[in-house]
Design a protein around this motif. Sequence first.
Motif, PDB file in Angstrom:
ATOM      1  N   GLY A 128      38.454  -2.607  -4.036  1.00  0.00           N
ATOM      2  CA  GLY A 128      37.388  -1.748  -4.733  1.00  0.00           C
ATOM      3  C   GLY A 128      36.823  -0.701  -3.617  1.00  0.00           C
ATOM      4  N   THR A 130      38.428   1.206  -1.478  1.00  0.00           N
ATOM      5  CA  THR A 130      39.236   2.509  -1.315  1.00  0.00           C
ATOM      6  C   THR A 130      39.393   3.208  -2.801  1.00  0.00           C
ATOM      7  N   ARG A 131      38.674   2.679  -4.003  1.00  0.00           N
ATOM      8  CA  ARG A 131      38.724   3.254  -5.266  1.00  0.00           C
ATOM      9  C   ARG A 131      37.539   3.984  -5.539  1.00  0.00           C
ATOM     10  N   PHE A 132      37.729   5.590  -5.382  1.00  0.00           N
ATOM     11  CA  PHE A 132      36.912   6.368  -5.333  1.00  0.00           C
ATOM     12  C   PHE A 132      36.923   6.931  -6.797  1.00  0.00           C
ATOM     13  N   ASP A 133      35.540   7.016  -7.119  1.00  0.00           N
ATOM     14  CA  ASP A 133      35.095   7.345  -8.598  1.00  0.00           C
ATOM     15  C   ASP A 133      34.687   8.788  -8.331  1.00  0.00           C
ATOM     16  N   ILE A 134      34.633   9.879  -9.633  1.00  0.00           N
ATOM     17  CA  ILE A 134      34.415  11.175  -9.798  1.00  0.00           C
ATOM     18  C   ILE A 134      33.618  10.979 -10.810  1.00  0.00           C
ATOM     19  N   LYS A 135      32.551  11.485 -10.674  1.00  0.00           N
ATOM     20  CA  LYS A 135      31.662  11.402 -11.951  1.00  0.00           C
ATOM     21  C   LYS A 135      30.933  13.219 -11.899  1.00  0.00           C
ATOM     22  N   GLU A 136      31.541  13.719 -13.168  1.00  0.00           N
ATOM     23  CA  GLU A 136      31.072  15.192 -13.010  1.00  0.00           C
ATOM     24  C   GLU A 136      29.923  15.340 -13.821  1.00  0.00           C
ATOM     25  N   GLN A 181      38.261  19.007  -5.418  1.00  0.00           N
ATOM     26  CA  GLN A 181      36.892  19.610  -6.121  1.00  0.00           C
ATOM     27  C   GLN A 181      36.500  20.890  -5.886  1.00  0.00           C
TER      28      GLN A 181
END
Length: 193
Positions: A128, A130-136, A181
């Motif tokens: 986890g 290195t599991r990057f989350d993107i939330k816009e 981004q």
Amino acid sequence: MHRVTLVFILFLLIPDLYIYLVYVIRKTRKAFLRGLHWLPTLLLAAGYVYFMFLTGDNAMSNHTQAIGRLAITIMLFVFPKTIFMLCSLVGVLAHFIIRRCPRSPFTAIGAVLAIISFLNILYGTFAGITRFDIKEVEYCSADIPKGFDGYRIVQLSDIHIGSWQGNPEAIKQLVDLVNRQKPDLIVFTGDLV
């Protein structure tokens, strides 16, 4: 520092003491196996004492990666035991209030939740991280000047970059993700190291 140490010792000892008195003593007759129960606790306490008191004046800045690993190890052993203890105590309380209520379902639920907690911490530590989350999130307000229309802010949080000293590929992946981004502003918040 002394209050933190006291809280740490209590946090480490209470679940172990409960499990020892309620389960280990009742299920184990051999002194060696009873003593083995305390081995992880003693090793964690020794690691804590070493890093906090024996490595110099500024252990937190000089040994961040080792302290991070110690914190993860503490979470691996203390959190599941605490969850198990709390479920067991609910079972004891339920049995005390309702005599016919068995304690074993609470013990089983506590064991399952403890295993899930242990596995979740392991997953977060090794996969986890290195599991990057993107939330816009789009924010609209009449108070924002028109010049900021389409302005992109990237917020980075909980990177724990000290954990990646042996994994420069993860840092490159993060930089590429941020650059894709097309931010106008990059903001770092919380738990960088």
